[in-house]
Design an enzyme around this catalytic site. Sequence first.
Site, PDB file in Angstrom:
ATOM      1  N   ARG A  42       1.235 -15.234  -0.265  1.00 14.32           N
ATOM      2  CA  ARG A  42       2.493 -14.584   0.118  1.00 14.32           C
ATOM      3  C   ARG A  42       2.783 -14.817   1.592  1.00 14.32           C
ATOM      4  O   ARG A  42       1.865 -14.769   2.407  1.00 14.32           O
ATOM      5  CB  ARG A  42       2.386 -13.078  -0.148  1.00 14.32           C
ATOM      6  CG  ARG A  42       2.637 -12.711  -1.574  1.00 14.32           C
ATOM      7  CD  ARG A  42       2.332 -11.271  -1.866  1.00 14.32           C
ATOM      8  NE  ARG A  42       2.740 -10.318  -0.843  1.00 14.32           N
ATOM      9  CZ  ARG A  42       2.654  -8.998  -1.002  1.00 14.32           C
ATOM     10  NH1 ARG A  42       2.184  -8.503  -2.131  1.00 14.32           N
ATOM     11  NH2 ARG A  42       3.024  -8.176  -0.056  1.00 14.32           N
ATOM     12  N   ARG A  91      -5.954 -13.322   0.004  1.00 17.38           N
ATOM     13  CA  ARG A  91      -5.295 -13.063  -1.284  1.00 17.38           C
ATOM     14  C   ARG A  91      -4.404 -14.229  -1.709  1.00 17.38           C
ATOM     15  O   ARG A  91      -3.611 -14.733  -0.922  1.00 17.38           O
ATOM     16  CB  ARG A  91      -4.459 -11.787  -1.142  1.00 17.38           C
ATOM     17  CG  ARG A  91      -3.770 -11.360  -2.387  1.00 17.38           C
ATOM     18  CD  ARG A  91      -3.411  -9.918  -2.317  1.00 17.38           C
ATOM     19  NE  ARG A  91      -2.254  -9.655  -1.471  1.00 17.38           N
ATOM     20  CZ  ARG A  91      -1.678  -8.466  -1.386  1.00 17.38           C
ATOM     21  NH1 ARG A  91      -2.157  -7.442  -2.048  1.00 17.38           N
ATOM     22  NH2 ARG A  91      -0.635  -8.291  -0.614  1.00 17.38           N
ATOM     23  N   ARG A  95       7.456   4.771  -1.100  1.00 19.27           N
ATOM     24  CA  ARG A  95       6.745   4.476   0.143  1.00 19.27           C
ATOM     25  C   ARG A  95       7.205   5.393   1.276  1.00 19.27           C
ATOM     26  O   ARG A  95       6.672   5.296   2.387  1.00 19.27           O
ATOM     27  CB  ARG A  95       7.008   3.031   0.558  1.00 19.27           C
ATOM     28  CG  ARG A  95       5.874   2.060   0.175  1.00 19.27           C
ATOM     29  CD  ARG A  95       6.305   0.684   0.604  1.00 19.27           C
ATOM     30  NE  ARG A  95       5.272  -0.271   0.817  1.00 19.27           N
ATOM     31  CZ  ARG A  95       4.914  -1.197  -0.072  1.00 19.27           C
ATOM     32  NH1 ARG A  95       5.429  -1.197  -1.272  1.00 19.27           N
ATOM     33  NH2 ARG A  95       4.014  -2.107   0.246  1.00 19.27           N
ATOM     34  N   ARG A  98       2.573  -3.834   8.493  1.00 20.28           N
ATOM     35  CA  ARG A  98       2.569  -3.155   7.182  1.00 20.28           C
ATOM     36  C   ARG A  98       1.628  -1.959   7.190  1.00 20.28           C
ATOM     37  O   ARG A  98       1.936  -0.907   6.621  1.00 20.28           O
ATOM     38  CB  ARG A  98       2.163  -4.147   6.078  1.00 20.28           C
ATOM     39  CG  ARG A  98       3.275  -5.114   5.721  1.00 20.28           C
ATOM     40  CD  ARG A  98       2.766  -6.387   5.099  1.00 20.28           C
ATOM     41  NE  ARG A  98       2.206  -6.206   3.781  1.00 20.28           N
ATOM     42  CZ  ARG A  98       1.423  -7.119   3.183  1.00 20.28           C
ATOM     43  NH1 ARG A  98       1.111  -8.245   3.795  1.00 20.28           N
ATOM     44  NH2 ARG A  98       0.972  -6.894   1.988  1.00 20.28           N
TER      45      ARG A  98
HETATM   46  P1  AMP Z   1       4.140  -5.076  -1.733  1.00 17.00           P
HETATM   47  O1  AMP Z   1       4.274  -6.210  -2.690  1.00 17.00           O
HETATM   48  O2  AMP Z   1       4.108  -3.742  -2.411  1.00 17.00           O
HETATM   49  O3  AMP Z   1       2.996  -5.268  -0.768  1.00 17.00           O
HETATM   50  O4  AMP Z   1       5.467  -5.076  -0.849  1.00 17.00           O
HETATM   51  C1  AMP Z   1       5.804  -6.185  -0.024  1.00 17.00           C
HETATM   52  C2  AMP Z   1       6.918  -5.795   0.937  1.00 17.00           C
HETATM   53  O5  AMP Z   1       8.094  -5.425   0.187  1.00 17.00           O
HETATM   54  C3  AMP Z   1       6.629  -4.601   1.823  1.00 17.00           C
HETATM   55  O6  AMP Z   1       5.872  -4.946   2.967  1.00 17.00           O
HETATM   56  C4  AMP Z   1       8.050  -4.152   2.162  1.00 17.00           C
HETATM   57  O7  AMP Z   1       8.645  -5.033   3.096  1.00 17.00           O
HETATM   58  C5  AMP Z   1       8.769  -4.362   0.852  1.00 17.00           C
HETATM   59  N1  AMP Z   1       8.679  -3.160  -0.030  1.00 17.00           N
HETATM   60  C6  AMP Z   1       8.022  -3.070  -1.229  1.00 17.00           C
HETATM   61  N2  AMP Z   1       8.168  -1.855  -1.764  1.00 17.00           N
HETATM   62  C7  AMP Z   1       8.920  -1.150  -0.875  1.00 17.00           C
HETATM   63  C8  AMP Z   1       9.401   0.189  -0.857  1.00 17.00           C
HETATM   64  N3  AMP Z   1       9.123   1.055  -1.839  1.00 17.00           N
HETATM   65  N4  AMP Z   1      10.153   0.578   0.199  1.00 17.00           N
HETATM   66  C9  AMP Z   1      10.458  -0.291   1.203  1.00 17.00           C
HETATM   67  N5  AMP Z   1      10.023  -1.559   1.248  1.00 17.00           N
HETATM   68  C10 AMP Z   1       9.263  -1.992   0.214  1.00 17.00           C
END
Ligand code: AMP
Length: 211
Positions: free
Chosen positions: A159, A126, A87, A170
């Site tokens: 979530r 979602r 990311r 985000r």
């Molecule tokens: P996601 O399930 O991919 O939408 O991720 C949910 C949350 O997890 C994000 O909003 C971040 O807070 C954290 N997160 C997930 N992947 C990463 C990453 N590669 N780097 C930093 N934070 C992450």
Amino acid sequence: MNLILLGPPGSGKGTQAKILVQSANYIQLSTGDILRESRQSGTKLGREVAAVMDAGDLVTDEIVIALIEEKLTSIEGQDIIFDGFPRTLPQADALDDLMHRMGSKIDLAIELTVDSSKLIERIIGRISCPNCGAMYHLTNNPPKVEGVCDHCGRILIQRPDDNEESFRTRLLEYYSKTAPLTGYYYKSGILKYVTSEGSIKNIAQTISELL
Ligand code: AMP
């Protein structure tokens, strides 16, 4: 073949990764899922991670890279879909190094594109299964029985970060820190774009054609 799915929150990375796991022999590595497991642990790290995630901020590169390194060593030699990782540019560099050390590489990065005005509605509606990870949407892709997972019968949840305030943060994090990765993978010659609008099945078909 190792694949990265890029795209803003709500672009369908998790949904498409799960389809590929079922239809082809891929392992899904989702840093979001790994971090959600960590927050359940009740440790100090888990509590810190939970606060960052709920606010919609990014967890530090140091933590996320260490978690990915640990997972990668346990699934060496298998085809991987990276969902939500990398990311940031430092994460992309670290991933290239890790893959190189394992005698492997990233073969393809797919950016799922969606008109940003449609993302909020996708995120707010979602719901997902805390047991098997199946994902649904209250109106676009509802479960057969309201609130219950079609696959394993568990009660579906929303979530904590799928609310309007966290979503805005985000999305800003995505545009400022993650979107530059398209340049990184374009430079490596492995970037493709897929429009992630329309039916989930058609989008999955477009992705499998690219693979
Ligand atoms: P996601 O399930 O991919 O939408 O991720 C949910 C949350 O997890 C994000 O909003 C971040 O807070 C954290 N997160 C997930 N992947 C990463 C990453 N590669 N780097 C930093 N934070 C992450």
